[in-house]
Structures are given as C-alpha cells and as structure tokens.
Motif scaffolding. Sequence first.
Motif: not given
Length: 510
Positions: A153-179
Amino acid sequence: MNVQHSVRHKLLAVVLASTLAAVLVAIAAMVAYDLRLYHQSWLNDLATQAELVGRTSAPALTFDDARAAQENLALLRYRPEIRAAAIYDARGRRFASFSADGTEAFPRFPEADGTHVEAGELVAFKRIASEREILGTVYLRARYELYDRLLGYLGIAAIVITVAMLVAYALSRWLREMVIRPLVAITSVATEVSEKRNFGLRAERLTSDEIGLLADSFNTMLAEIERATRELEASNREAAREVGERRRAEEEIRRLNAELETRVKARTTELQSTNAELEAFCYSVSHDLRAPLRSIDGFSQALLEDFPKDVSDEARRYLARIRTSTQRMGQLIEDLLNLSKVSRGELARRDVDVGEIARQVVAEIQGREPERKVEVSVWDGMQANADPRLLRAAFENLIGNAWKFSAKAEHARVEVGLLRDGEQASFFVRDNGAGFDMRYANKLFGAFQRLHSANEFQGTGIGLATVQRIVHRHGGRIWADAAPGKGAVFFFTLAPGKAQAEAAKKEVAA
C-alpha cells in the motif's frame, strides 16, 4: 513583480498542500480499513480452522489414536498459509504434529485459548473439549502478511501522491493565469496612481468573477477619490478666503457635541428605565406567576393524596396531566428567567480552565442520573478568557442536550473538545444521539423552537437560545452540524479579552 511572485507562490502552495492533505487522508483511511479487515478476517479464519481440527481430532484423543490425529493434521497441507500444527493431549504432551517444511519448532507446552502475532506469524491455541471434559489443545501457526500488504500500500500511495501532485501542479498553473494576470493589471494601475497622483486612470476588467468585481470597485474608488479631491481643492480655496465660515463650523461642532451628550444621557436614562422594567417583569414572573402554578400543582397532589378512594382512575390521569403541565410551565418560567439573566449585568471575564468547568457539569449530570452509562470525554488543556458563570451556564445547556438526546443510543458518547485554526479556537460538544435534519438548523437558536416532539425528548426550547446569547455577549458565534440518527456537534467561539487582544497586537508589532 514581487507581489505577483508572492501571490503565485502562495496559490501554488495552497493547491499542493490541499491536494496532499486530501490524498493522504483518503489513503490512510483506505489502508487502515483494509488492514483492519484483513487482520480480523485472518484471526477469524485461523480460529475457525483450529475449531475444525479440534472437533475432528476429539475422537482420536478419546481413543488414543495418534495415527488418526496425524492424518487429520496432514490435511492442512492443502492450506499453504498454515506453516505448522500440533495436537496436545490433556496432560500437555504433543500427541500429533504437522510442519509444512519439516523444520518447525513446536511449543513445549500448550498455552491458553487465544491468538497472537509472533515473529511475523499468527499463532493460535484452541482447547478440545467433549461433554465438559478437556481432551487436549490445538496449536496452529500461519503466515501473517499484514506487513507485506502495508508495504504494498505504501508503494501504491507513493504513486498516487506523485500523480495527484502533478495534476495539482498543472491545475495551479491554470489558476495562476486566471487569477494573477487580472491582479497584476490592477496592481500596475494602483502603482501608477500612487506615484503620479493621477486619479483619472482606470483598471481594465479582465474577468467576470470576484477579481472583476474588485476591478470595478477599484475604479469606483478612484472615481470617488477624484471627485473628493476636486471638492477638497475647491473647499480649501474657499476656506482660505472665508476664515469666518470655519469659526461658525467650530461652533456648530461644539453645539452638535453638546446635543450628542444630551442625547447620550437621555438614551442612558431610557436604557436604565428599560432595565428597571425588565427587572420588575422578571420579579413578577418569578413570584406572581410561580405562585398560581405551585397552588395548582399542590392542590392536584392534595386531591390525589387526601381523597384516594373518591378520585377515579380517569380523574387521576387528568390530575397527572395537570401536574405535568404546571411543572412544564414552571420550567419554562425558570428558563425564561435564565435567558433574561444572561443578557444583563457586566461581564466578569478572566482566564478559566474550560475543561474543568465541563467536567464539573458532567459530574453534576451524572449525579442526577447515576443509572445511565455514558462514555464522556473532556479534552485537557482547554483555556479561555470568559465569564466563568456564563460559560458554565452555556456548558450546562450544551452538555445537558448531548446527554438527553443520546439517551436512546446503544452506546452513548459525549465529547467536549477544542479545535484550532491559526489563532481562532472553536470549542465543541459532540454526541452520537438522535441528531436532527440540517434543513431546520435555522430554528435551533430561537426561543421555544424544538426539532423533536416533547413525547420523544423533554425540554422547553430555551437552552440553545440562552447559549447563543452567552456566546454573543462574549463576541463569538455558534453553529451546529448534525444528521438524523447520527448525533450532533455544536461549535462556538469566544472573542479574546482585552488583555489577550493587547498581547496579540504586541506580538504582531514585534
């Protein structure tokens, strides 16, 4: 540009931190649930297997047939997770045994019934009994893969966290442009206005959200400043020519101040008169209204006691209902008096131990109903600056409600604690009782408002109105969260006292 970088970095930090927190909570909850389920199911399975082995081996122990017992244990080779098994007779001697790899070291003597984890494996002992006679003991040792599952589960968690942080980072770039882009436009206009004192400039509205409204408000403010500046310049020119207008203005101010003082005194007199009337009303309620109720209740009781044979059963029921109604009316009067008291008098605020006050209230309630079993948890280290008398009254109502509405819960629980959000402290009282529908939450803090019928739970509907007044007198607010059949939690805050506020200002200044 520094402002732009600061806002951008803060926005990125908020998005990433929120995403990380949400993912960690979700993964932790899922892993905890699965591991707990795996542990319990494996314990149950091993206990069942031990029970089956014991039942099939009972005849072999009875007739001292070690070969039959050995054959029963040999069937465990079809359960690859079972590493070793043994049957001990009633004297604790090993009667038969099984080892998956032939290298198992068996306990010298059997232990009491139970299961436990030992050296990364699960061990179980189970008594073999027949007609209340102990024939022997079954011993089982099996693989316990809980830690392997956790690592997976720790291995799966590391993968999920990595993917989620990448998605969040991409979303934040869009938010920065909008805000940030609209904010930079407003900032550049504000900078130019500040440096050049050119109030004729206007910020371009680039969005239709709150930032767009901010741009409109900023432009409106600039227009108002421009208008006020022109008027002030004209007024200054006129004031320079007419010094005697100024003197009259000063006289008018003095006259207005004197009139204001007169009005304040008049309003103070009116307030004192109103308070006196309220005191008189409370006295009338306390004495004039209670006396008839006591007479009704007393004479009803006298009828029942003095004429037991002359009062029919139906009349007894009517008299009982009369007494119940008068007692309820008496309680309503008492609650109304308490509600009026919390609105009067000066606050005597000081530093108090909130946990100690809550524990005293719990002790009093438990003393009134010693037969009830309620699990009560009061957090340590809760401090507040408040009037201890009023704060105790608030807890008497909140904890009393939690105690009352959890009466029908199978395992009643009441918790008093404190949540912190930065410098803001929110006290709460939680129970697992009847709860209520949040659609009717707007009725909670009104006098005589009840979300449950009197047949379900007794009460007058005054308690929460009293709590709200106490909280408001302390400059705080109160709210609730609940669901039908799932309990309720009431939160409230208290504004800091003068000493605390001054200390906080000094800390900010430092």
